[in-house]
Enzyme design. Structure first.
Site, PDB file in Angstrom:
ATOM      1  N   ASP A  92       2.392   6.603   2.572  1.00 36.40           N
ATOM      2  CA  ASP A  92       1.930   5.329   3.109  1.00 36.40           C
ATOM      3  C   ASP A  92       0.417   5.435   3.283  1.00 36.40           C
ATOM      4  OD1 ASP A  92       1.335   3.040   4.456  1.00 36.40           O
ATOM      5  OD2 ASP A  92       2.632   3.419   6.176  1.00 36.40           O
ATOM      6  N   LYS A 151       3.702  24.137  20.398  1.00 41.83           N
ATOM      7  CA  LYS A 151       3.482  23.288  19.230  1.00 41.83           C
ATOM      8  C   LYS A 151       4.777  23.039  18.439  1.00 41.83           C
ATOM      9  CE  LYS A 151      -1.344  24.718  18.796  1.00 41.83           C
ATOM     10  NZ  LYS A 151      -2.389  25.332  17.948  1.00 41.83           N
ATOM     11  N   ASP A 210       0.825  -1.217   0.000  1.00 45.30           N
ATOM     12  CA  ASP A 210       0.000   0.000   0.000  1.00 45.30           C
ATOM     13  C   ASP A 210       0.854   1.259   0.000  1.00 45.30           C
ATOM     14  OD1 ASP A 210       1.073  -0.247   2.503  1.00 45.30           O
ATOM     15  OD2 ASP A 210      -0.801  -0.019   3.604  1.00 45.30           O
TER      16      ASP A 210
END
Length: 262
Positions: A212, A157, A107
């Site tokens: 992916d 962050k 995949d």
């Protein structure tokens, strides 16, 4: 050259797309199944044979791929009756595999040169060579560094850099002979065992296009980007697009015609 494609998973993270078809057969860009793209790429890179490790809905993959002649490949199959992980399905078939071979997830959408990886591995002394990719992961939260109950540092962050496995590997057959057949054995088990034995795998870094397709967001992105990246993924099949820029360069050099074009 020979490749083993791991196509036996249930694709639970990609539901509902995998409710009726196995993950390697979900369509990309309404033109190709993921597995079809991979088979085209392997043949283009010089591979002549493929082993498909199948399990969940494996009969659909058999019906789609057949003997591989549609891609000028010779295809055979390893049928899993129970999940054996990434490496487990291969262990019982080592005698039918060449000395060096490729193993990859079914995949993966990438313009990676599989042949170059396998040739590099065969020329090395590494027990396994792992295709690797640099990824950035941005935290959704402010991160605190705490020592003895006190906040010592704050980062809003932050972005973390990682080197990750692409799900593409080159193996030497003898590396795997020591492991028992018929038991679940994953890539993580293999790497941890090799490191404990001081047998260090090699890294083959890649910086091109790689996706992916494991989650619905990844699948949606792959479909959104496919028209743009098809010439990169399947250069031997893609037809160059006629753009305004290329059209203008093909016009005669008369000023009047160029003025009309502009």
């Amino acid at each position: 050259m020979h490749a083993v494609i791991l196509a036996g998973g249930k694709g639970t993270r990609l539901r509902p797309y995998t409710t009726c078809v196995p993950k390697p057969l979900v369509p990309i860009g309404d033109q190709y199944a993921i597995l079809e793209i991979v088979l085209h790429q392997l043949a283009h890179r010089g591979f002549t044979s493929v082993t498909l490790a199948i399990g969940h809905m494996g009969q659909l993959i058999r019906a789609f791929v057949g003997d591989g002649s549609a891609w000028n490949l010779k295809v055979d199959y390893l049928q899993e009756t129970s999940p054996l992980g990434t490496i487990g399905p291969i262990l019982g078939a080592l005698d039918s595999l060449p000395e060096h071979f490729l193993v990859m997830n079914g995949d993966v959408l990438t313009d990676f040169d599989y042949g170059e990886l396998l040739r590099s591995h065969a020329a090395s002394d590494a027990p396994v060579t792992v295709a690797t990719y640099a990824r950035e992961v941005r935290s959704e939260f402010g991160v605190l560094d705490i020592e003895n109950g006190l906040i010592r540092q704050f980062r809003e962050k932050p972005v973390f850099d990682f080197i990750v496995s692409m799900g593409i590997y080159a193996f030497s057959r003898e590396t795997l002979r020591r492991y028992p057949v018929g038991q679940p054995f994953g890539f993580d088990n293999l790497i941890l065992d090799l490191l404990a034995r001081q047998e260090h795998p090699a890294s083959f870094n890649f910086s091109g296009y790689w996706l992916d397709i494991g989650r619905p967001d990844d699948y949606d992105r792959a479909n959104a980007e496919f028209d743009e990246f098809m010439p990169l993924l399947l250069p031997h099949l893609a037809t160059p697009r006629l753009t305004i820029q290329t059209a203008l360069t093909e016009l005669p050099a008369e000023p009047a015609l160029l003025a009309q074009a502009n």
